[in-house]
Design an enzyme around this catalytic site. Structure first.
Site, PDB file in Angstrom:
ATOM      1  N   SER A 128      81.968 -98.585 -16.309  1.00  0.00           N
ATOM      2  CA  SER A 128      83.234 -99.204 -15.951  1.00  0.00           C
ATOM      3  C   SER A 128      83.762-100.036 -17.100  1.00  0.00           C
ATOM      4  O   SER A 128      82.997-100.604 -17.871  1.00  0.00           O
ATOM      5  CB  SER A 128      83.065-100.092 -14.713  1.00  0.00           C
ATOM      6  OG  SER A 128      84.272-100.769 -14.463  1.00  0.00           O
ATOM      7  N   LYS A 182      78.953 -97.120  -8.675  1.00  0.00           N
ATOM      8  CA  LYS A 182      80.220 -97.106  -9.421  1.00  0.00           C
ATOM      9  C   LYS A 182      81.385 -96.765  -8.487  1.00  0.00           C
ATOM     10  O   LYS A 182      82.473 -97.350  -8.585  1.00  0.00           O
ATOM     11  CB  LYS A 182      80.147 -96.094 -10.576  1.00  0.00           C
ATOM     12  CG  LYS A 182      81.481 -95.795 -11.263  1.00  0.00           C
ATOM     13  CD  LYS A 182      81.998 -96.999 -12.003  1.00  0.00           C
ATOM     14  CE  LYS A 182      83.276 -96.892 -12.788  1.00  0.00           C
ATOM     15  NZ  LYS A 182      84.101 -95.757 -12.801  1.00  0.00           N
ATOM     16  N   HIS A 185      82.148 -99.781  -6.466  1.00  0.00           N
ATOM     17  CA  HIS A 185      82.817-100.713  -7.396  1.00  0.00           C
ATOM     18  C   HIS A 185      84.309-100.389  -7.441  1.00  0.00           C
ATOM     19  O   HIS A 185      85.158-101.276  -7.333  1.00  0.00           O
ATOM     20  CB  HIS A 185      82.183-100.588  -8.783  1.00  0.00           C
ATOM     21  CG  HIS A 185      83.009-101.164  -9.893  1.00  0.00           C
ATOM     22  ND1 HIS A 185      84.127-100.523 -10.401  1.00  0.00           N
ATOM     23  CD2 HIS A 185      82.908-102.315 -10.596  1.00  0.00           C
ATOM     24  CE1 HIS A 185      84.676-101.271 -11.356  1.00  0.00           C
ATOM     25  NE2 HIS A 185      83.945-102.360 -11.493  1.00  0.00           N
ATOM     26  N   ASN A 186      84.643 -99.123  -7.606  1.00  0.00           N
ATOM     27  CA  ASN A 186      86.052 -98.749  -7.679  1.00  0.00           C
ATOM     28  C   ASN A 186      86.770 -99.004  -6.354  1.00  0.00           C
ATOM     29  O   ASN A 186      87.931 -99.413  -6.346  1.00  0.00           O
ATOM     30  CB  ASN A 186      86.193 -97.269  -8.054  1.00  0.00           C
ATOM     31  CG  ASN A 186      85.933 -97.031  -9.530  1.00  0.00           C
ATOM     32  OD1 ASN A 186      85.182 -97.767 -10.153  1.00  0.00           O
ATOM     33  ND2 ASN A 186      86.541 -96.006 -10.092  1.00  0.00           N
ATOM     34  N   GLU A 189      87.569-102.508  -6.196  1.00  0.00           N
ATOM     35  CA  GLU A 189      88.698-102.724  -7.112  1.00  0.00           C
ATOM     36  C   GLU A 189      90.032-102.401  -6.398  1.00  0.00           C
ATOM     37  O   GLU A 189      91.011-103.143  -6.538  1.00  0.00           O
ATOM     38  CB  GLU A 189      88.488-101.818  -8.332  1.00  0.00           C
ATOM     39  CG  GLU A 189      89.545-101.860  -9.392  1.00  0.00           C
ATOM     40  CD  GLU A 189      89.232-100.815 -10.495  1.00  0.00           C
ATOM     41  OE1 GLU A 189      88.088-100.783 -10.999  1.00  0.00           O
ATOM     42  OE2 GLU A 189      90.136-100.036 -10.824  1.00  0.00           O
TER      43      GLU A 189
HETATM   44  P1  NBP Z   1      88.665 -86.403 -20.416  1.00  0.00           P
HETATM   45  O1  NBP Z   1      88.267 -86.611 -18.998  1.00  0.00           O
HETATM   46  O2  NBP Z   1      90.095 -86.244 -20.730  1.00  0.00           O
HETATM   47  O3  NBP Z   1      87.882 -85.111 -20.961  1.00  0.00           O
HETATM   48  C1  NBP Z   1      88.101 -84.617 -22.269  1.00  0.00           C
HETATM   49  C2  NBP Z   1      86.815 -84.168 -22.879  1.00  0.00           C
HETATM   50  O4  NBP Z   1      86.204 -83.118 -22.081  1.00  0.00           O
HETATM   51  C3  NBP Z   1      87.026 -83.573 -24.265  1.00  0.00           C
HETATM   52  O5  NBP Z   1      85.926 -83.944 -25.052  1.00  0.00           O
HETATM   53  C4  NBP Z   1      87.033 -82.069 -23.971  1.00  0.00           C
HETATM   54  O6  NBP Z   1      86.707 -81.298 -25.077  1.00  0.00           O
HETATM   55  C5  NBP Z   1      85.947 -81.995 -22.958  1.00  0.00           C
HETATM   56  N1  NBP Z   1      85.915 -80.735 -22.204  1.00  0.00           N
HETATM   57  C6  NBP Z   1      86.760 -80.213 -21.301  1.00  0.00           C
HETATM   58 BR1  NBP Z   1      88.312 -80.987 -20.804  1.00  0.00          BR
HETATM   59  N2  NBP Z   1      86.384 -79.046 -20.794  1.00  0.00           N
HETATM   60  C7  NBP Z   1      85.223 -78.771 -21.418  1.00  0.00           C
HETATM   61  C8  NBP Z   1      84.325 -77.676 -21.352  1.00  0.00           C
HETATM   62  N3  NBP Z   1      84.519 -76.666 -20.502  1.00  0.00           N
HETATM   63  N4  NBP Z   1      83.239 -77.697 -22.151  1.00  0.00           N
HETATM   64  C9  NBP Z   1      83.024 -78.709 -23.002  1.00  0.00           C
HETATM   65  N5  NBP Z   1      83.838 -79.795 -23.099  1.00  0.00           N
HETATM   66  C10 NBP Z   1      84.932 -79.816 -22.324  1.00  0.00           C
HETATM   67  O7  NBP Z   1      88.025 -87.552 -21.352  1.00  0.00           O
HETATM   68  P2  NBP Z   1      87.908 -89.142 -21.152  1.00  0.00           P
HETATM   69  O8  NBP Z   1      89.169 -89.729 -20.665  1.00  0.00           O
HETATM   70  O9  NBP Z   1      87.297 -89.651 -22.398  1.00  0.00           O
HETATM   71  O10 NBP Z   1      86.856 -89.293 -19.960  1.00  0.00           O
HETATM   72  C11 NBP Z   1      85.552 -88.770 -20.028  1.00  0.00           C
HETATM   73  C12 NBP Z   1      84.827 -89.014 -18.719  1.00  0.00           C
HETATM   74  O11 NBP Z   1      84.717 -90.412 -18.512  1.00  0.00           O
HETATM   75  C13 NBP Z   1      85.546 -88.466 -17.481  1.00  0.00           C
HETATM   76  O12 NBP Z   1      84.602 -87.984 -16.578  1.00  0.00           O
HETATM   77  C14 NBP Z   1      86.232 -89.682 -16.917  1.00  0.00           C
HETATM   78  O13 NBP Z   1      86.466 -89.563 -15.528  1.00  0.00           O
HETATM   79  C15 NBP Z   1      85.220 -90.768 -17.240  1.00  0.00           C
HETATM   80  N6  NBP Z   1      85.736 -92.135 -17.297  1.00  0.00           N
HETATM   81  C16 NBP Z   1      86.928 -92.393 -17.855  1.00  0.00           C
HETATM   82  C17 NBP Z   1      87.396 -93.701 -17.916  1.00  0.00           C
HETATM   83  C18 NBP Z   1      88.701 -94.007 -18.565  1.00  0.00           C
HETATM   84  O14 NBP Z   1      89.124 -95.168 -18.504  1.00  0.00           O
HETATM   85  N7  NBP Z   1      89.358 -93.035 -19.197  1.00  0.00           N
HETATM   86  C19 NBP Z   1      86.605 -94.736 -17.433  1.00  0.00           C
HETATM   87  C20 NBP Z   1      85.370 -94.450 -16.912  1.00  0.00           C
HETATM   88  C21 NBP Z   1      84.946 -93.138 -16.852  1.00  0.00           C
HETATM   89  P3  NBP Z   1      87.870 -80.749 -26.043  1.00  0.00           P
HETATM   90  O15 NBP Z   1      88.148 -81.849 -27.008  1.00  0.00           O
HETATM   91  O16 NBP Z   1      87.235 -79.577 -26.701  1.00  0.00           O
HETATM   92  O17 NBP Z   1      89.034 -80.376 -25.188  1.00  0.00           O
END
Ligand code: NBP
Length: 476
Positions: A128, A182, A185-186, A189
């Site tokens: 988080s 988690k 937690h959400n 929130e």
């Molecule tokens: P995203 O959720 O937007 O995912 C993008 C990533 O997934 C890129 O690295 C992409 O690779 C990869 N990917 C995809 Br899409 N399909 C794939 C596949 N078939 N094989 C391999 N890689 C693949 O990224 P994020 O916003 O950094 O979030 C990552 C995780 O963290 C998610 O589960 C999200 O729910 C969680 N999360 C996010 C937050 C937040 O604030 N954003 C907070 C807490 C948790 P590519 O570059 O090759 O397309």
């Protein structure tokens, strides 16, 4: 030397987590499906620590010291399964796969069982704090085996947020426990934000004040018991002026709240477990309601005259009433959230330490608050506490707030200002402390139409009344 840990999936979250690891002195292998992301990470931030850039999954796995620890930070759902499946063919028994994405705990349980069959540890981990948290210190909630935590603990505890020298990370429990915590937690929130929004709305309707003036009230509140990240940023958002129009920013934002689904998951799970998390449910439904623009438009036309002003005799008394009502409602929401964690822990045999969970939410995450220390103390003093509401600190805050709470909810109802989370948490409190509930009548009705039987207050056994016959009572 080989890398101590690896990160695959280098979008915002993975990239920042990898940088956080490197900045804390860990050698990090990095990988992404599209290699440009890996290259740009190393080009832009290679000087922050030791990154081992890899292009294929096989090279990535080969770059890691054993037992290998791989953090998967890709899109939740199908992409996570695809990456795990690929890793499973390359890793060896004893290696650890850590899913830091926002997975549903049931998916985590499924993946954990599947990888365990290959001799691999699977650690569903709640993270988080968004992008900033990932870079500067998130709150980390790892599930999985004790053994995996031996390796991961020292790494995660170092990169997590620190409060009073205590890391905001601890082993939560087996398989899905981390993602479950988690999720709740959400959910909390959601409740916290809905309560803050209702407090703002009531203050605005009562005082007829501009958002910038209301910002001052929240800033003042942030110096007391309500001190928290969400109250702090409420002050910032309310004080913000839109650059293009010069009007209060909050007046220019469309009033339809969105959601990505963790509130819904929390409510669904609570329904399954039979835990009344009314605050989180109201908050989730309030967001849904806000999004039904057509129905809202139709209702506005059918029932004109909304937007009434609350009757306020004394400004300071009213502000203090809203503050106390907010604190009491917030205590209810947290008490319900901890009940939910406790029920999940029992149902799935996770043995979650509730006080410890409060400890790791004190920093790094969105619901970080002063208040969480009191939750930890409550469970330290009485680990089998039946509800947080009766712990001395909370019981006192709620008791002191009841008259204010009733005035605010009554005034809101009279004026027609919607306060679903304030009023439903007051109803929850009143129901919980009631001498008798009308559930007795419900039991009577169920027995009447469906012979569902009932228990009596005056003697043991299960009974049924012959409603269609001579209305005599039989033992069921
Ligand atoms: P995203 O959720 O937007 O995912 C993008 C990533 O997934 C890129 O690295 C992409 O690779 C990869 N990917 C995809 Br899409 N399909 C794939 C596949 N078939 N094989 C391999 N890689 C693949 O990224 P994020 O916003 O950094 O979030 C990552 C995780 O963290 C998610 O589960 C999200 O729910 C969680 N999360 C996010 C937050 C937040 O604030 N954003 C907070 C807490 C948790 P590519 O570059 O090759 O397309």
């Amino acid at each position: 030397a080989k890398a101590q840990i690896g990160v695959t999936g280098l979008a915002v979250m993975g990239r920042n987590l990898a940088r956080n690891l490197a900045r804390n002195g860990f050698r990090v292998a990095v990988h992404n499906r599209t290699p440009e992301r890996t290259r740009s990470l190393v080009a832009e931030h290679g000087d922050e620590g030791t990154f081992v850039a890899t292009e294929s999954m096989a090279d990535f796995v080969a770059a890691l010291e054993r037992p290998r620890a791989v953090i998967v930070m890709v899109k939740a759902g199908g992409p996570t399964d695809a990456v795990i499946d690929e890793l499973a063919t390359l890793l060896e028994p004893g290696d650890i796969v850590v899913d830091c994405g926002n997975a549903h705990f049931a998916d985590t349980q499924r993946r954990e069982a599947a990888l365990r069959r290959h001799g691999l540890h699977f650690v569903g981990t709640g993270v988080s704090g968004g992008e900033e948290g990932a870079l500067h210190g998130p709150s980390i909630m790892p599930g999985g085996s004790e053994e995996s935590y031996q390796k991961l603990g020292p790494i995660f505890e170092k990169i997590a947020a620190q409060v009073d020298g205590v890391p905001c990370c601890r082993h939560i429990g087996p398989d899905g426990a981390g993602h479950f915590v988690k999720m709740v937690h959400n959910g909390i929130e959601y409740a916290d934000m809905q309560l803050i929004a209702e407090a703002y709305d009531l203050l605005r309707a009562g005082l007829g004040a501009e958002p910038a003036e209301l910002a001052e009230i929240f800033r003042e509140w942030n110096r007391g018991e309500l001190e928290s990240f969400l109250i702090e940023i409420t002050g910032d958002v309310l004080a913000h002026t839109d650059a293009s129009t010069g009007r209060p920013f909050v007046d220019l934002v469309r009033d339809q709240a969105e959601q990505k689904g963790t509130g819904r998951w929390t409510v669904q799970s609570a329904l399954d477990l039979g835990i009344p998390i009314t605050g989180i449910a109201e908050a989730t439904f309030a967001r849904s309601l806000s999004g039904h623009a057509d129905q809202r438009e139709a209702a506005r036309r059918a029932f004109p005259g909304g937007g009434a002003k609350l009757k306020v005799d004394d400004r300071d008394t009213f502000v203090e009433d809203v503050r106390r009502a907010l604190l009491a409602s917030k205590i209810v929401a947290y008490a319900q959230g901890f009940d939910h964690i406790s029920a999940g822990s029992r149902e799935y045999d996770w043995n979650i330490d509730l006080g410890g969970t409060a400890t790791i939410w004190r920093g790094g995450c969105i619901i970080r608050a002063r208040f969480l220390d009191r939750i930890r103390e409550a469970y330290d003093e009485q680990p089998d506490l039946s509800t947080l509401l009766v712990a001395p600190y909370f019981a006192e805050a709620v008791s002191a707030g009841v008259p204010s709470w009733r005035r605010v909810v009554a005034e809101a109802a009279r004026a027609g200002v919607p306060a679903p989370a304030f009023s439903s948490s007051l109803a929850y409190f009143d129901a919980l402390r009631a001498e008798r509930l009308p559930a007795a009548l419900i039991q009577g009705l169920r027995d009447n139409f469906g012979a569902h039987t009932y228990h009596r207050v005056d003697r043991p056994g299960t009974f049924h009344t012959l409603w269609a016959g001579d209305r005599s009572e039989v033992e069921a």
